[in-house]
Write a protein that holds these residues in place. Structure first.
Motif, PDB file in Angstrom:
ATOM      1  N   LEU A 353      31.057 -40.601 -30.960  1.00  0.00           N
ATOM      2  CA  LEU A 353      30.223 -40.710 -29.761  1.00  0.00           C
ATOM      3  C   LEU A 353      28.746 -40.855 -30.092  1.00  0.00           C
ATOM      4  O   LEU A 353      27.985 -41.429 -29.305  1.00  0.00           O
ATOM      5  CB  LEU A 353      30.434 -39.479 -28.878  1.00  0.00           C
ATOM      6  N   SER A 354      28.321 -40.330 -31.224  1.00  0.00           N
ATOM      7  CA  SER A 354      26.906 -40.389 -31.600  1.00  0.00           C
ATOM      8  C   SER A 354      26.601 -41.547 -32.550  1.00  0.00           C
ATOM      9  O   SER A 354      25.530 -41.583 -33.152  1.00  0.00           O
ATOM     10  CB  SER A 354      26.484 -39.071 -32.262  1.00  0.00           C
ATOM     11  N   PHE A 375      24.619 -33.661 -29.308  1.00  0.00           N
ATOM     12  CA  PHE A 375      23.989 -34.827 -29.909  1.00  0.00           C
ATOM     13  C   PHE A 375      23.072 -35.450 -28.861  1.00  0.00           C
ATOM     14  O   PHE A 375      23.214 -35.187 -27.657  1.00  0.00           O
ATOM     15  CB  PHE A 375      25.041 -35.826 -30.419  1.00  0.00           C
ATOM     16  N   PRO A 376      22.088 -36.257 -29.275  1.00  0.00           N
ATOM     17  CA  PRO A 376      21.030 -36.687 -28.352  1.00  0.00           C
ATOM     18  C   PRO A 376      21.522 -37.426 -27.109  1.00  0.00           C
ATOM     19  O   PRO A 376      20.906 -37.327 -26.044  1.00  0.00           O
ATOM     20  CB  PRO A 376      20.154 -37.604 -29.219  1.00  0.00           C
ATOM     21  N   GLN A 377      22.611 -38.165 -27.203  1.00  0.00           N
ATOM     22  CA  GLN A 377      23.081 -38.938 -26.049  1.00  0.00           C
ATOM     23  C   GLN A 377      23.879 -38.106 -25.049  1.00  0.00           C
ATOM     24  O   GLN A 377      24.254 -38.606 -23.990  1.00  0.00           O
ATOM     25  CB  GLN A 377      23.968 -40.101 -26.522  1.00  0.00           C
ATOM     26  N   LEU A 378      24.118 -36.835 -25.346  1.00  0.00           N
ATOM     27  CA  LEU A 378      24.994 -36.011 -24.516  1.00  0.00           C
ATOM     28  C   LEU A 378      24.272 -35.466 -23.287  1.00  0.00           C
ATOM     29  O   LEU A 378      23.173 -34.930 -23.382  1.00  0.00           O
ATOM     30  CB  LEU A 378      25.536 -34.845 -25.352  1.00  0.00           C
ATOM     31  N   THR A 379      24.919 -35.597 -22.127  1.00  0.00           N
ATOM     32  CA  THR A 379      24.445 -35.001 -20.877  1.00  0.00           C
ATOM     33  C   THR A 379      25.577 -34.176 -20.280  1.00  0.00           C
ATOM     34  O   THR A 379      26.677 -34.686 -20.088  1.00  0.00           O
ATOM     35  CB  THR A 379      24.017 -36.084 -19.869  1.00  0.00           C
ATOM     36  N   ILE A 380      25.310 -32.897 -20.005  1.00  0.00           N
ATOM     37  CA  ILE A 380      26.330 -32.002 -19.459  1.00  0.00           C
ATOM     38  C   ILE A 380      25.934 -31.602 -18.040  1.00  0.00           C
ATOM     39  O   ILE A 380      24.843 -31.079 -17.820  1.00  0.00           O
ATOM     40  CB  ILE A 380      26.494 -30.746 -20.336  1.00  0.00           C
ATOM     41  N   LEU A 381      26.822 -31.847 -17.093  1.00  0.00           N
ATOM     42  CA  LEU A 381      26.606 -31.484 -15.694  1.00  0.00           C
ATOM     43  C   LEU A 381      27.489 -30.286 -15.348  1.00  0.00           C
ATOM     44  O   LEU A 381      28.596 -30.153 -15.867  1.00  0.00           O
ATOM     45  CB  LEU A 381      26.946 -32.650 -14.769  1.00  0.00           C
TER      46      LEU A 381
END
Length: 405
Positions: A353-354, A375-381
């Motif tokens: 993913l990264s 990792f930098p591209q990760l967004t958790i809602l």
């Protein structure tokens, strides 16, 4: 964190239109503007401190995501209305929330949204690995909600949930609801070849026999899994959480295409695309030769020059979604975003993913994501408010489906 600004007003032709808010968003937020308005995260941060809104992503601090802090009693934006708030009794003293050890952070956020305290429970493991559970307050005559996803280690967390259910049953709880944000074994829902087990049915039977009166689960891998239970199942859809997040971004609908990473997820992707102003749909056709091994064959649909949003219920080893992203880039997609509810992230998911294939990977916190997997591209809602509202409605005999209409 990468932003989803696809085209500025000066770059967009006059004939192009920006993606309008989904209907359930337009009905409640006339003040939400996609172009030139302050971001949701900036507006939310102006409120008092609490925990966790459904739409705010994690911020990056020193390259690592951190959980946002906002007013935990705020209703999720996709069903925030006075009429809905007034239909639920939120003062019951007969409602008890217990948390297992699988995802205590989510449990605390749910309790904070509901204005309740988590009830006290003692869970420990003996030297030989056996699990011990003792409720440390009375539940006689109470409606008990046990919050425990069966995430890795799946067998350990499942057994813990079963023992918690048994403890509540033996303590004379009136109703026992197993709140399972992530339902393990859901992928074992049918026989694909001879002499295979159907693990989802087995787990459903075990939960029922242990004493559960109801199950509340998020985004089951397949809808037929609800039929495996002989008790009521409330199926919570987490797509509105991701849709609300995407709606806060400036986006041109003519640039967007929703992609299903496999044929089995077409219905899920079609429903997602419909709520994004009927965005076009593309399908990745794959052939799976072994478990956790996928091979992409071809693409159905046009993605050339577009921003592709891949939608799935979970990311495990990320093999399927990564091979799909590679194909999308080969077919000319400008950017690829990955959206899913359950971030299982089994190795080597993080490396895949990264690797630079994805502009952003958007997931929810139905499973805990360890800091080592950031990792930098990760967004958790967060889905805490969504689950908290659902629990209130179940307890008050209200409508759950109206949340998603």
């Amino acid at each position: 964190m990468a932003s989803l600004t696809l085209r500025s007003p000066s770059q967009t032709a006059s004939s192009s239109r920006r993606l309008p808010l989904p209907l359930y968003l337009r009905q409640r937020s006339s003040n939400l503007q996609l172009d030139g308005a302050p971001s949701l995260s900036r507006r939310i941060r102006a409120q008092n401190a609490g925990k966790c809104d459904v739409t705010e992503p994690l911020d990056l601090a020193n390259g690592k995501p951190t959980i946002p802090v906002i007013n935990g009693r705020t209703l999720p934006k996709f069903y925030e209305s006075t009429s809905m708030q007034n239909t639920v009794n939120r003062t019951s003293s007969r409602l008890k929330l217990f948390s297992g050890t699988a995802n205590p952070t989510l449990s605390r956020e749910i309790a904070r949204y509901m204005g309740k305290e988590l009830s006290k429970i003692n869970i420990k493991r003996f030297a030989d690995g056996e699990i011990y559970v003792q409720l440390q307050e009375s539940v006689r005559g109470c409606d008990v909600y046990l919050i425990q996803p069966t995430c890795p280690p799946a067998n350990e967390n499942l057994m813990e949930l079963l023992i918690m259910i048994d403890a509540c049953r033996r303590a004379s709880a009136k109703n026992i609801t197993a709140v399972i944000p992530y339902f393990g074994y859901a992928r074992a829902d049918r026989k694909t070849q001879g002499r295979e087990s159907i693990g989802a049915k087995l787990v459903a039977n075990v939960l029922t026999k242990s004493g559960a009166d109801r199950v509340l689960a998020c985004d089951l891998h397949s809808g037929q899994s609800m039929g495996y239970f002989d008790i009521p199942v409330d199926h919570v859809y987490c797509q509105p959480v991701i849709l609300d997040y995407l709606a806060s971004k400036t986006i041109s609908s003519s640039d967007l295409v929703v992609v299903s990473p496999d044929v089995g997820g077409v219905a899920r992707a079609r429903a997602f695309a419909k709520k994004l102003s009927d965005a076009p749909l593309a399908i990745v056709d794959k052939r799976r030769h072994a478990h956790n091994v996928a091979e992409v064959m071809n693409l159905i649909g046009d993605v050339k020059g577009k921003v592709a949003v891949m939608v799935d219920d979970m990311i495990d080893t990320a093999g399927t979604i990564t091979k799909g992203a590679e194909l999308l880039h080969q077919e000319g997609a400008r950017e690829v975003y990955a959206c899913c509810t359950h971030a299982v992230f089994s190795p080597p998911a993080i490396e895949r993913l990264s690797s630079g294939l994805f502009q952003e990977v958007i997931v929810t916190n139905t499973l805990p994501v360890p800091e080592k997997n950031y990792f930098p591209q990760l967004t958790i809602l967060s889905v805490a408010n969504l689950l908290g509202e659902t629990i209130w409605r179940v307890h008050d005999d209200g409508s759950v489906s109206s949340i998603f209409q």
